[in-house]
Design an enzyme around this catalytic site. Structure first.
Site, mmCIF file in Angstrom:
data_model
loop_
_atom_site.group_PDB
_atom_site.id
_atom_site.type_symbol
_atom_site.label_atom_id
_atom_site.label_comp_id
_atom_site.label_asym_id
_atom_site.label_seq_id
_atom_site.Cartn_x
_atom_site.Cartn_y
_atom_site.Cartn_z
ATOM 1 C CE1 TYR A 187 24.453 156.192 15.326
ATOM 2 C CE2 TYR A 187 26.597 155.615 14.456
ATOM 3 C CZ TYR A 187 25.589 155.404 15.366
ATOM 4 O OH TYR A 187 25.721 154.406 16.300
ATOM 5 C CG PHE A 201 27.852 156.357 26.008
ATOM 6 C CD1 PHE A 201 28.901 157.258 25.997
ATOM 7 C CD2 PHE A 201 26.710 156.691 26.715
ATOM 8 C CE1 PHE A 201 28.818 158.471 26.655
ATOM 9 C CE2 PHE A 201 26.608 157.900 27.382
ATOM 10 C CZ PHE A 201 27.662 158.796 27.360
ATOM 11 N N PRO A 202 31.440 153.756 25.549
ATOM 12 C CG PRO A 202 33.495 153.425 24.500
ATOM 13 C CD PRO A 202 32.057 153.775 24.208
ATOM 14 N N GLY A 204 30.817 159.776 33.919
ATOM 15 C CA GLY A 204 30.255 160.837 34.745
ATOM 16 C C GLY A 204 31.158 161.319 35.859
#
Length: 294
Positions: free
Chosen positions: A71, A216-217, A221
């Site tokens: 990261y 990525f909970p 969308g």
């Protein structure tokens, strides 16, 4: 601002707790991927707001912080050290090795034992510790025998450089093989109200009482659009679609840990407040059915 968001004193005490790497932590943690520059690359314009965000998260009860050497690269680990070192005893900071990044969106998996050793050594230095409580294989490298990747993690553990070992983006079969060599402390795969390709891994971990960490909970969308299913339930609960998505994850399984990440103080507080949100059985069932509509 919803009622859930206003109750700051209790925001992270509704998530329940789970034991990982010898520490009991809340099931709603923080993913530190966004504590870096624009487009997930390089130095942020100013580290100070990110440092304040981390300190505020811990003040609100967050005690599971997930980062990785890639990261930035490296910058997220540095920001965590600047913000929290010396680390509170109750806070579990976990990092990962096994990926490289050459630019925005340009990643590669590297699982060679010598590279994993180097990654661990550099993470120890950047975090300012002699021992990483939970060290994770970031991704399985198909070009390197899986047993070699797990083997070097076991060596690092035996040498005292790391405590517990976690796996990321793995299949059930890979977890089974790894458990023949090491004790697997956690499994971290992408999982959300819409992304359920790892349902079998979650089910396996639930049966085996293994912590399952959802990265990525908040991948929901169009389901969060105005008038959509997440928005509709959020309106019923005076909450936000993001809070509903996180509350569903925590309700999905008792071994679930969600690690939403953000560089925004307001969004972090909103996410953490989701721990206090309770969905009805009917709402959970409605969200369960969204997988087919993602």
């Amino acid at each position: 601002m919803s009622e859930v968001q206003r109750n700051e004193g209790l925001v992270n005490h509704g998530s329940g707790t789970i034991e990982i790497a010898g520490k009991r932590v809340h099931r709603l943690g923080f993913g530190a991927m966004r504590l870096i520059g624009p487009n997930l690359w390089g130095e942020p314009a100013d580290r100070r707001p990110l440092i304040e965000l981390l300190r505020r998260a811990v003040d609100l009860g967050v005690d599971f912080i997930d980062t990785a050497a890639v990261y930035g690269p490296h910058i997220s680990e540095e920001v965590i050290r600047e913000a929290l070192y010396p680390y509170p005893e109750h806070v579990l900071i976990t990092t990962k090795g096994g990926q490289v990044q050459w630019g925005p969106g340009s990643y590669a998996t590297v699982g060679r034992p010598e590279f994993l050793r180097q990654e661990c050594a550099l993470s120890l230095r950047r975090l300012g510790v002699e021992h990483i409580d939970l060290y994770q294989l970031h991704q399985v490298d198909p070009a390197v025998p899986f047993e070699e990747q797990i083997g070097v993690m076991k060596e690092l553990q035996e040498e005292g450089k790391i405590g517990a070992i976690g796996l990321n983006e793995v299949t059930v079969e890979q977890v089974v093989v790894a458990r023949e060599i090491i004790t697997v402390a956690s499994v971290q795969n992408q999982y959300s109200v819409t992304e359920r390709k790892h349902e079998d891994v979650l089910d396996y971990c639930t049966r085996e009482d293994l912590p399952f960490v959802s990265w990525f909970p908040l991948d929901f969308g169009a389901l969060a659009r105005v008038g959509g299913p997440l928005d509709g339930i959020a309106a019923q609960l005076a909450a936000t679609p993001a809070q509903v998505a996180l509350a569903w994850l925590l309700a999905r399984a008792e071994n679930m840990v969600a690690i939403p990440g953000t560089a925004s103080m307001a969004h972090m507080e909103e996410n953490v407040a989701a721990a206090g949100l309770r969905l009805s059985p009917e709402q959970v069932k409605e969200l369960d059915a969204l997988a087919a509509r993602a």
